[in-house]
Design an enzyme around this catalytic site. Sequence first.
Site, PDB file in Angstrom:
ATOM      1  N   HIS A 153       0.824  -1.216   0.000  1.00  0.00           N
ATOM      2  CA  HIS A 153       0.000   0.000   0.000  1.00  0.00           C
ATOM      3  C   HIS A 153       0.856   1.263   0.000  1.00  0.00           C
ATOM      4  O   HIS A 153       0.347   2.346  -0.269  1.00  0.00           O
ATOM      5  CB  HIS A 153      -0.922  -0.001   1.225  1.00  0.00           C
ATOM      6  N   ASP A 360       3.894   9.546  -0.972  1.00  0.00           N
ATOM      7  CA  ASP A 360       2.708   8.838  -0.493  1.00  0.00           C
ATOM      8  C   ASP A 360       2.387   7.702  -1.450  1.00  0.00           C
ATOM      9  O   ASP A 360       2.472   7.889  -2.668  1.00  0.00           O
ATOM     10  CB  ASP A 360       1.517   9.813  -0.441  1.00  0.00           C
TER      11      ASP A 360
HETATM   12  P1  ADP Z   1      -2.745   7.344   5.105  1.00  0.00           P
HETATM   13  O1  ADP Z   1      -3.318   5.992   4.789  1.00  0.00           O
HETATM   14  O2  ADP Z   1      -1.255   7.448   4.914  1.00  0.00           O
HETATM   15  O3  ADP Z   1      -3.164   7.899   6.419  1.00  0.00           O
HETATM   16  P2  ADP Z   1      -4.557   8.335   3.027  1.00  0.00           P
HETATM   17  O4  ADP Z   1      -4.786   9.730   2.542  1.00  0.00           O
HETATM   18  O5  ADP Z   1      -4.362   7.346   1.944  1.00  0.00           O
HETATM   19  O6  ADP Z   1      -3.334   8.380   4.029  1.00  0.00           O
HETATM   20  O7  ADP Z   1      -5.796   7.849   3.886  1.00  0.00           O
HETATM   21  C1  ADP Z   1      -6.189   8.559   5.012  1.00  0.00           C
HETATM   22  C2  ADP Z   1      -7.631   8.166   5.372  1.00  0.00           C
HETATM   23  O8  ADP Z   1      -7.868   8.579   6.708  1.00  0.00           O
HETATM   24  C3  ADP Z   1      -8.645   8.876   4.494  1.00  0.00           C
HETATM   25  O9  ADP Z   1      -9.706   8.007   4.170  1.00  0.00           O
HETATM   26  C4  ADP Z   1      -9.124  10.030   5.365  1.00  0.00           C
HETATM   27  O10 ADP Z   1     -10.468  10.393   5.144  1.00  0.00           O
HETATM   28  C5  ADP Z   1      -8.965   9.464   6.764  1.00  0.00           C
HETATM   29  N1  ADP Z   1      -8.659  10.572   7.689  1.00  0.00           N
HETATM   30  C6  ADP Z   1      -7.586  11.370   7.675  1.00  0.00           C
HETATM   31  N2  ADP Z   1      -7.678  12.334   8.620  1.00  0.00           N
HETATM   32  C7  ADP Z   1      -8.838  12.127   9.243  1.00  0.00           C
HETATM   33  C8  ADP Z   1      -9.545  12.777  10.305  1.00  0.00           C
HETATM   34  N3  ADP Z   1      -9.075  13.877  10.913  1.00  0.00           N
HETATM   35  N4  ADP Z   1     -10.730  12.282  10.676  1.00  0.00           N
HETATM   36  C9  ADP Z   1     -11.231  11.189  10.072  1.00  0.00           C
HETATM   37  N5  ADP Z   1     -10.635  10.542   9.058  1.00  0.00           N
HETATM   38  C10 ADP Z   1      -9.460  10.994   8.656  1.00  0.00           C
END
Ligand code: ADP
Length: 486
Positions: A153, A360
């Site tokens: 991932h 990322d």
């Molecule tokens: P990573 O997996 O590295 O954290 P991604 O952008 O691929 O990064 O996925 C992050 C996920 O977490 C997304 O679905 C996003 O909506 C969720 N997310 C990030 N910040 C928050 C937050 N403050 N509250 C709820 N969900 C969050």
Amino acid sequence: MARLFLISNRVAVPGAGGHPGGLEVALKATLRKHTCVWLGWSGEVNEKPRTRTIERGDNSYILADLRPEDFDEYYNGFANRVLWPIFHYRLDLAEFSRRDLSGYLRVNERFAEELARLLEPDDIVWVHDYHLIPLAKALRARGLNNRIGFFLHIPLPPPEILTAMPNHERLIPLLGDYDLVGFQTHGDAANFARYLAKELGTPSHISLRLGSGDRAMRIGTFPVGIETREFTRLARRAVKTDFVRRVIASVPGLLMIGVDRLDYSKGIPLRLEAYERFLAANPQWHGKVTYLQITPKSRSTIKEYSEIEVAVNSAAGRINGTYSEANWAPVRYVNRPYSRTALSGMYAAARVGLVTPMRDGMNLVAKEYIAAQDPDDPGVLILSRFAGAADECREALLVNPYDPDAVAAAIARAMAMSKSERKARHAELYAALLRHDISKWGDRFLKALSPLDKKGALSDFISPLGSAAVTGSAATDPERPPATRQ
Ligand code: ADP
């Protein structure tokens, strides 16, 4: 009927509470279509580790506790302090210890032991992410010949970086024991093929044959998406909620949003610097734009993570100290998670989505931001060229996150962009999202993992972005298409 075994570091049991994690969303359709057994760490640490099984409908969830030393060495140590930084191109942050590596291998052996007791010969195994690279090897050593796939991932760096990881030669070639190794982007897949060419002498431009006997490892690209239409519907409902209405009413002028875990790979300090430069260069926007950065803390026990917390707090404080007025603060920095509904509504309300990771694997926030927009009056996505999502999101304003001046210029451009340009860009971006909707992701991977046809050829396997796959069946055929393309 053959079962599908899913193995990942953490397991998401339906109805167990908490926010659905990315993996749970990604595997939703797969869990519905197949009889699945999902195995991984329970999240609990115990001197006397237990293994529990929870049944939900046709699916079983097997949750294994970790011993304290497993947690320290496998998870906090090797996964979070070695693989995560190095795979995100941060050799400078890696802290290698031989003890952590042996803890990592030990936990993989333990998961393999649990699995070996359960697997029938025609069951299929799909392993997720960097915590579990050696799992296929550990299963093969127990005599198992099942189809085993692996999906990474996170990014895979080029061999020039990967080979700086101590003991890489013990670890990375273990991927050769999988039948299929999947990546988010062609760049990651090509990095892997180059690693194999450089380190093992496998001709990367022809094909790969690793593993033993008749097995051939294949490489494919399977970009993770989101539930596009569902997220759009969610956002449409969310903008009408009291919560989102209050957020919108509280912002003078336009809203810009950033949503990230607090992680050094996300580039939040440099992003704040870019915003600061935007404010310095564009006084006409003072009082008319608010940047909302939503950042729940993660992995706070690790030094680098507490350091970044301090850096972000102080940058946000500095910008607000310099530019705030009694009725306007340029930055709102929020340290907590929100529900998916609330997030979708805030994305929809934001004229600009600022997604500038230094590196990322994919970045789902970028895709969620696009999906949440009103097609008749959409916002603009500013996206790091170093996010996997940039491969598909060509109509975003693509930026180099290491260049705060360029990001500042992109913010100014996004804020001033005409509605017609915003609509045209959004239509292209939305179409790209639908092409890689998450509902089809599991099917694509599992189809590629299914056995080769009778001739041993790859006639039905075209990876989603159209790259050629690789197989051992043509290992000596120079006419075969390239293994991977950038
Ligand atoms: P990573 O997996 O590295 O954290 P991604 O952008 O691929 O990064 O996925 C992050 C996920 O977490 C997304 O679905 C996003 O909506 C969720 N997310 C990030 N910040 C928050 C937050 N403050 N509250 C709820 N969900 C969050």
